[in-house]
Design an enzyme around this catalytic site. Structure first.
Site, PDB file in Angstrom:
ATOM      1  N   HIS A 114      60.480  44.893 -33.930  1.00 10.26           N
ATOM      2  CA  HIS A 114      60.457  45.737 -35.126  1.00 10.26           C
ATOM      3  C   HIS A 114      61.760  46.510 -35.273  1.00 10.26           C
ATOM      4  O   HIS A 114      62.519  46.685 -34.329  1.00 10.26           O
ATOM      5  CB  HIS A 114      59.250  46.690 -35.117  1.00 10.26           C
ATOM      6  CG  HIS A 114      59.419  47.892 -34.252  1.00 10.26           C
ATOM      7  ND1 HIS A 114      60.154  48.987 -34.640  1.00 10.26           N
ATOM      8  CD2 HIS A 114      58.955  48.182 -33.011  1.00 10.26           C
ATOM      9  CE1 HIS A 114      60.116  49.903 -33.686  1.00 10.26           C
ATOM     10  NE2 HIS A 114      59.404  49.434 -32.679  1.00 10.26           N
ATOM     11  N   CYS A 115      61.983  46.966 -36.511  1.00 11.03           N
ATOM     12  CA  CYS A 115      63.116  47.844 -36.823  1.00 11.03           C
ATOM     13  C   CYS A 115      62.633  48.852 -37.854  1.00 11.03           C
ATOM     14  O   CYS A 115      61.447  49.182 -37.895  1.00 11.03           O
ATOM     15  CB  CYS A 115      64.312  47.028 -37.328  1.00 11.03           C
ATOM     16  SG  CYS A 115      64.007  46.185 -38.903  1.00 11.03           S
ATOM     17  N   ARG A 116      63.504  49.330 -38.686  1.00  9.22           N
ATOM     18  CA  ARG A 116      63.126  50.322 -39.688  1.00  9.22           C
ATOM     19  C   ARG A 116      62.331  49.678 -40.822  1.00  9.22           C
ATOM     20  O   ARG A 116      61.296  50.172 -41.220  1.00  9.22           O
ATOM     21  CB  ARG A 116      64.387  51.008 -40.233  1.00  9.22           C
ATOM     22  CG  ARG A 116      64.118  52.047 -41.287  1.00  9.22           C
ATOM     23  CD  ARG A 116      65.411  52.749 -41.715  1.00  9.22           C
ATOM     24  NE  ARG A 116      65.205  53.448 -42.971  1.00  9.22           N
ATOM     25  CZ  ARG A 116      65.359  52.907 -44.164  1.00  9.22           C
ATOM     26  NH1 ARG A 116      65.762  51.654 -44.284  1.00  9.22           N
ATOM     27  NH2 ARG A 116      65.129  53.599 -45.256  1.00  9.22           N
ATOM     28  N   MET A 167      59.077  50.222 -39.255  1.00  8.99           N
ATOM     29  CA  MET A 167      58.570  51.578 -39.030  1.00  8.99           C
ATOM     30  C   MET A 167      58.338  52.338 -40.339  1.00  8.99           C
ATOM     31  O   MET A 167      57.539  53.269 -40.375  1.00  8.99           O
ATOM     32  CB  MET A 167      59.514  52.363 -38.110  1.00  8.99           C
ATOM     33  CG  MET A 167      59.510  51.848 -36.677  1.00  8.99           C
ATOM     34  SD  MET A 167      57.881  51.904 -35.847  1.00  8.99           S
ATOM     35  CE  MET A 167      57.206  50.255 -36.138  1.00  8.99           C
TER      36      MET A 167
END
Length: 102
Positions: A64-66, A93
């Protein structure tokens, strides 16, 4: 690469599953908010500096990332390195915080 929703990921985390979750954001983003994933910034993937992940080549690796864009890139890099079960967290996120708060 497959997609996993934040709802599915949270349900699996809440159920106590042993998951391999990688956060590819930058350290300052991780410090501001994280879900307990292992931090490996995307730049390390781009330099193929992810030897510590090689034992997970045939296991599920959730990235995952932003927002889901950097993590998609990381999944594609892992796939090119022979990883067989990568999952990108859809919406990253931002979606997590929208759904569950921070």
């Amino acid at each position: 690469m497959d997609i996993i929703s934040v709802e599915e990921l949270k349900a699996r985390m809440d159920a106590g599953e042993k998951l391999h979750i990688i956060d590819v954001r930058e350290p300052e983003e991780f410090e501001a908010f994280n879900i307990g994933a292992k931090l490996i910034p995307l730049g390390r993937f781009q330099m193929m500096d992810v030897d510590e992940l090689m034992p997970l080549k045939d296991e599920e690796v959730i990235v995952h990332c932003r927002s889901g864009k950097r993590s998609m890139t990381a999944c594609l890099i892992l796939d090119s390195m022979g990883f067989t079960n990568t999952k990108n967290v859809e919406g990253g996120m931002l979606a997590w915080q929208e759904k569950f708060g921070s």
